[in-house]
Scaffold this motif. Sequence first.
Motif, mmCIF file in Angstrom:
data_model
loop_
_atom_site.group_PDB
_atom_site.id
_atom_site.type_symbol
_atom_site.label_atom_id
_atom_site.label_comp_id
_atom_site.label_asym_id
_atom_site.label_seq_id
_atom_site.Cartn_x
_atom_site.Cartn_y
_atom_site.Cartn_z
ATOM 1 N N ASP A 33 0.870 -1.174 0.000
ATOM 2 C CA ASP A 33 0.000 0.000 0.000
ATOM 3 C C ASP A 33 0.905 1.221 0.000
ATOM 4 O O ASP A 33 1.778 1.341 0.861
ATOM 5 C CB ASP A 33 -0.879 0.049 1.254
ATOM 6 C CG ASP A 33 -1.960 -1.012 1.282
ATOM 7 O OD1 ASP A 33 -2.389 -1.463 0.210
ATOM 8 O OD2 ASP A 33 -2.394 -1.370 2.390
ATOM 9 N N ILE B 7 -9.182 3.386 -4.459
ATOM 10 C CA ILE B 7 -7.749 3.091 -4.505
ATOM 11 C C ILE B 7 -7.298 3.180 -5.955
ATOM 12 O O ILE B 7 -8.104 3.113 -6.880
ATOM 13 C CB ILE B 7 -7.416 1.690 -3.946
ATOM 14 C CG1 ILE B 7 -8.070 0.577 -4.792
ATOM 15 C CG2 ILE B 7 -7.791 1.571 -2.477
ATOM 16 C CD1 ILE B 7 -7.592 -0.836 -4.461
ATOM 17 N N TYR C 265 -3.399 4.635 -2.004
ATOM 18 C CA TYR C 265 -4.590 4.860 -1.195
ATOM 19 C C TYR C 265 -4.437 6.134 -0.369
ATOM 20 O O TYR C 265 -3.346 6.560 -0.051
ATOM 21 C CB TYR C 265 -4.858 3.665 -0.274
ATOM 22 C CG TYR C 265 -3.913 3.592 0.912
ATOM 23 C CD1 TYR C 265 -4.341 3.956 2.177
ATOM 24 C CD2 TYR C 265 -2.591 3.200 0.754
ATOM 25 C CE1 TYR C 265 -3.483 3.911 3.265
ATOM 26 C CE2 TYR C 265 -1.731 3.156 1.826
ATOM 27 C CZ TYR C 265 -2.179 3.519 3.082
ATOM 28 O OH TYR C 265 -1.323 3.486 4.151
ATOM 29 N N ARG C 266 -5.550 6.730 -0.040
ATOM 30 C CA ARG C 266 -5.585 7.915 0.798
ATOM 31 C C ARG C 266 -6.163 7.514 2.139
ATOM 32 O O ARG C 266 -7.157 6.794 2.210
ATOM 33 C CB ARG C 266 -6.438 8.997 0.150
ATOM 34 C CG ARG C 266 -6.272 10.335 0.834
ATOM 35 C CD ARG C 266 -7.155 11.388 0.239
ATOM 36 N NE ARG C 266 -7.480 12.503 1.072
ATOM 37 C CZ ARG C 266 -7.597 12.571 2.380
ATOM 38 N NH1 ARG C 266 -7.400 11.535 3.114
ATOM 39 N NH2 ARG C 266 -7.905 13.679 3.005
ATOM 40 N N SER C 267 -5.540 7.988 3.232
ATOM 41 C CA SER C 267 -5.974 7.621 4.569
ATOM 42 C C SER C 267 -5.658 8.740 5.546
ATOM 43 O O SER C 267 -4.635 9.418 5.409
ATOM 44 C CB SER C 267 -5.253 6.338 5.014
ATOM 45 O OG SER C 267 -5.432 6.090 6.383
ATOM 46 N N ASP C 268 -6.515 8.907 6.533
ATOM 47 C CA ASP C 268 -6.234 9.864 7.594
ATOM 48 C C ASP C 268 -5.253 9.278 8.611
ATOM 49 O O ASP C 268 -4.691 10.006 9.414
ATOM 50 C CB ASP C 268 -7.530 10.274 8.293
ATOM 51 C CG ASP C 268 -8.447 11.073 7.375
ATOM 52 O OD1 ASP C 268 -7.941 11.745 6.451
ATOM 53 O OD2 ASP C 268 -9.674 11.017 7.569
ATOM 54 N N GLU C 269 -5.040 7.967 8.571
ATOM 55 C CA GLU C 269 -4.155 7.289 9.522
ATOM 56 C C GLU C 269 -2.711 7.208 9.048
ATOM 57 O O GLU C 269 -1.793 7.109 9.853
ATOM 58 C CB GLU C 269 -4.662 5.876 9.798
ATOM 59 C CG GLU C 269 -6.023 5.851 10.452
ATOM 60 C CD GLU C 269 -6.586 4.443 10.550
ATOM 61 O OE1 GLU C 269 -5.875 3.473 10.223
ATOM 62 O OE2 GLU C 269 -7.750 4.335 10.948
ATOM 63 N N ASN C 270 -2.484 7.193 7.735
ATOM 64 C CA ASN C 270 -1.143 7.082 7.156
ATOM 65 C C ASN C 270 -0.962 8.154 6.100
ATOM 66 O O ASN C 270 -1.921 8.561 5.453
ATOM 67 C CB ASN C 270 -0.944 5.709 6.492
ATOM 68 C CG ASN C 270 -1.057 4.583 7.471
ATOM 69 O OD1 ASN C 270 -0.410 4.592 8.498
ATOM 70 N ND2 ASN C 270 -1.889 3.609 7.157
ATOM 71 N N PRO D 281 0.780 5.165 0.491
ATOM 72 C CA PRO D 281 -0.108 6.246 0.902
ATOM 73 C C PRO D 281 0.080 7.492 0.035
ATOM 74 O O PRO D 281 1.201 7.817 -0.368
ATOM 75 C CB PRO D 281 0.296 6.511 2.355
ATOM 76 C CG PRO D 281 1.698 6.028 2.463
ATOM 77 C CD PRO D 281 1.852 4.930 1.453
ATOM 78 N N GLU E 66 -16.190 2.437 1.011
ATOM 79 C CA GLU E 66 -15.369 3.159 1.987
ATOM 80 C C GLU E 66 -14.316 4.060 1.352
ATOM 81 O O GLU E 66 -13.573 4.738 2.053
ATOM 82 C CB GLU E 66 -14.708 2.180 2.964
ATOM 83 C CG GLU E 66 -13.831 1.133 2.345
ATOM 84 C CD GLU E 66 -14.577 -0.101 1.821
ATOM 85 O OE1 GLU E 66 -13.900 -0.946 1.229
ATOM 86 O OE2 GLU E 66 -15.806 -0.215 1.963
ATOM 87 N N GLY E 67 -14.205 4.087 0.033
ATOM 88 C CA GLY E 67 -13.241 4.945 -0.638
ATOM 89 C C GLY E 67 -12.698 4.325 -1.911
ATOM 90 O O GLY E 67 -13.109 3.239 -2.317
#
Length: 120
Positions: free
Chosen positions: A9, A40, A55-60, A11, A37-38
Amino acid sequence: MAHQIVWCDIPVTDLARAIRFYSAVLGAPVKEEKFPEGSIGLLPFGEGEIGGCLYRSDENGPSSIGPRIYLNVQGRLDEAVGRVKANGGKVVQPKHAIGPYGFRAIIEDSEGNRVALHSP
């Protein structure tokens, strides 16, 4: 023996921009896949090959430190490196030999991730 790495993955902060960057540099389309959920960006891979996604994430988030992913550019390393700057990236280390393992160039993608482009 099974592959030790089975998926990666990468980010990103801007998925559309990252899809354009990797499609241009890898010379093959990165396909957007949408889920409830989004979305990729699915990196190109064939049956029996290791795959990965953007992928886009607020966690990474993107990083220039940490694990280094090697992406295969199938004998077109010079062309791939030539497309890095034009698509918002930066060449950190130009093409160089890595002993009997071929050649690589270290780049920073359009999102700020440090990755290696590899070719035999």
